[in-house]
Write an enzyme that holds these catalytic residues in place. Structure first.
Site, short mmCIF file in Angstrom:
data_model
loop_
_atom_site.label_atom_id
_atom_site.label_comp_id
_atom_site.label_asym_id
_atom_site.label_seq_id
_atom_site.Cartn_x
_atom_site.Cartn_y
_atom_site.Cartn_z
N ASP A 1 0.82 -1.22 0.00
CA ASP A 1 0.00 0.00 0.00
C ASP A 1 0.85 1.27 0.00
O ASP A 1 0.69 2.14 -0.85
CB ASP A 1 -0.93 0.02 1.22
CG ASP A 1 -1.99 -1.07 1.17
OD1 ASP A 1 -2.43 -1.42 0.07
OD2 ASP A 1 -2.37 -1.57 2.24
N ARG B 1 -1.55 1.21 16.76
CA ARG B 1 -1.88 2.36 15.91
C ARG B 1 -1.80 3.71 16.63
O ARG B 1 -1.28 4.68 16.07
CB ARG B 1 -3.26 2.18 15.28
CG ARG B 1 -3.39 1.02 14.31
CD ARG B 1 -2.20 0.85 13.41
NE ARG B 1 -2.45 -0.07 12.30
CZ ARG B 1 -1.49 -0.70 11.64
NH1 ARG B 1 -0.24 -0.54 12.01
NH2 ARG B 1 -1.79 -1.49 10.64
N ASP C 1 -8.87 0.12 10.88
CA ASP C 1 -7.59 0.81 11.00
C ASP C 1 -7.70 2.29 10.68
O ASP C 1 -7.04 3.12 11.30
CB ASP C 1 -6.56 0.15 10.09
CG ASP C 1 -5.44 -0.49 10.88
OD1 ASP C 1 -5.55 -0.57 12.11
OD2 ASP C 1 -4.45 -0.91 10.28
N SER D 1 -1.67 -9.39 3.13
CA SER D 1 -1.46 -8.15 3.86
C SER D 1 -1.10 -8.52 5.28
O SER D 1 -1.88 -9.13 6.00
CB SER D 1 -2.75 -7.30 3.83
OG SER D 1 -2.58 -6.13 4.61
#
Length: 243
Positions: free
Chosen positions: A18, A98, A127, A179
Site C-alpha cells: 500500500d 496504531r 484501522d 497483507s
C-alpha cells in the site's frame, strides 16, 4: 483543504504494498507535493531494512524511523496484558499499535510544518478509524489523506499492476500477496485465500509463517517455558530477568 494547497505530506510508511504505491500516487495526484515518509519501529525487525533507500527511490524526500518500542510496550501492551484486554480471541496486536504510531506521525508533521498526514488503511476497516481518531486527538486541524477512499484502485492485484507500471520494487508477488502487520506483539495475516473464512490457513506454504513454524514441523518433544510476573507485568523468562 484544497489539493492545490497541500505542498508537504507526512506518510505513514511501512514499505509494504500500500504505502509503496501511495508515494508515486501522491506525487501524481497532489501536484508533485513533498512526501516525508515516517516509519514507527514497534518491533517489526527486518521489515525496516532497506526502507530509506526504497522510500527515496520511489519519491519521498526523506524517511524518519521512530523508535517507539519502549513506549509501545510500556504504555500499550502492558496495560492491555494486565487487563486481559482482547476482542474475542484477538490480542489487539494491530489495534493498540496504531495510536502510538499516529502520535509519532503527528510529532513529525508538526515538526516539518506538513499540510497533511496520509495513511494506507483501506476504506472498509477499523484501522482508518484508529489512525484518524488518534491524529485528530493530537492535531485536530490536521488534514488527512486516505488514498483508498479516493483512488480508482480496487484490489491488491491492481496495486501490483500500478507498482509494475511505475517500476516500484516489491517484496511480495501475486502468490504471496498477503497483507501482514508485524510488531513485537504479533504478526497478522489477511488477503488471498484467507478472505474466505471457510479456507484453512496454509501453514505449510513457504513464507506464510514468519515468527514460528508449522505444527507439522515442530519438535515432538515438548518444552516447558516459565514466565515470571511482578504486579501483572512479565519480568523473566525461564528464570532470566529482563528478557
Amino acid at each position: 483543504m484544497k489539493k492545490e494547497d497541500i505542498k508537504k505530506v507526512v506518510l505513514a510508511y511501512s514499505g509494504g504494498l500500500d504505502t509503496s504505491v501511495i508515494i508515486p500516487w501522491l506525487k501524481e495526484n497532489y501536484n508533485n507535493c513533498e512526501i516525508i515518509a515516517v516509519s514507527g519501529n514497534v518491533g517489526q525487525a527486518d521489515e525496516l531494512e532497506g526502507l530509506e533507500e526504497k522510500a527515496l527511490k520511489t519519491g519521498a524526500s526523506k524517511l524518519y524511523v521512530l523508535d517507539l518500542m519502549d513506549e509501545y510496550a510500556n504504555d500499550f501492551i502492558v496495560p492491555c496484558l494486565k487487563a486481559d484486554a482482547k476482542y474475542e480471541e484477538y490480542l489487539l496486536g494491530t489495534s493498540h499499535a496504531r495510536p502510538v504510531i499516529a502520535k509519532g506521525l503527528v510529532e513529525i508533521a508538526l515538526k516539518e510544518n506538513a499540510d497533511a498526514i496520509c495513511h494506507g488503511c483501506t476504506g472498509k476497516g477499523n484501522d482508518q478509524v484508529r489512525f484518524e481518531l488518534a491524529i485528530k486527538h493530537f492535531a485536530p486541524e490536521m488534514h488527512i489523506i486516505a488514498p483508498w477512499r479516493e483512488w480508482d484502485i480496487k484490489s491488491r492485484d491492481e496495486e501490483i499492476d500500478y507498482a509494475e507500471a511505475h517500476n516500484i520494487p516489491l517484496r511480495i508477488s501475486r502468490e504471496t500477496n498477503y497483507s501482514k502487520d508485524k510488531n513485537m506483539w504479533h504478526l497478522s495475516h489477511e488477503g488471498l485465500d484467507l478472505e474466505d473464512p471457510g479456507n484453512e490457513p496454509q501453514y505449510e506454504k513457504p513464507g506464510f509463517l514468519e515468527m514460528c513454524v508449522s505444527p507439522m514441523d515442530a519438535p515432538d518433544t515438548p518444552e516447558l517455558v516459565e514466565i515470571g510476573f511482578c504486579k501483572g507485568v512479565p519480568v523473566s523468562l525461564n528464570g532470566l530477568m529482563g528478557v
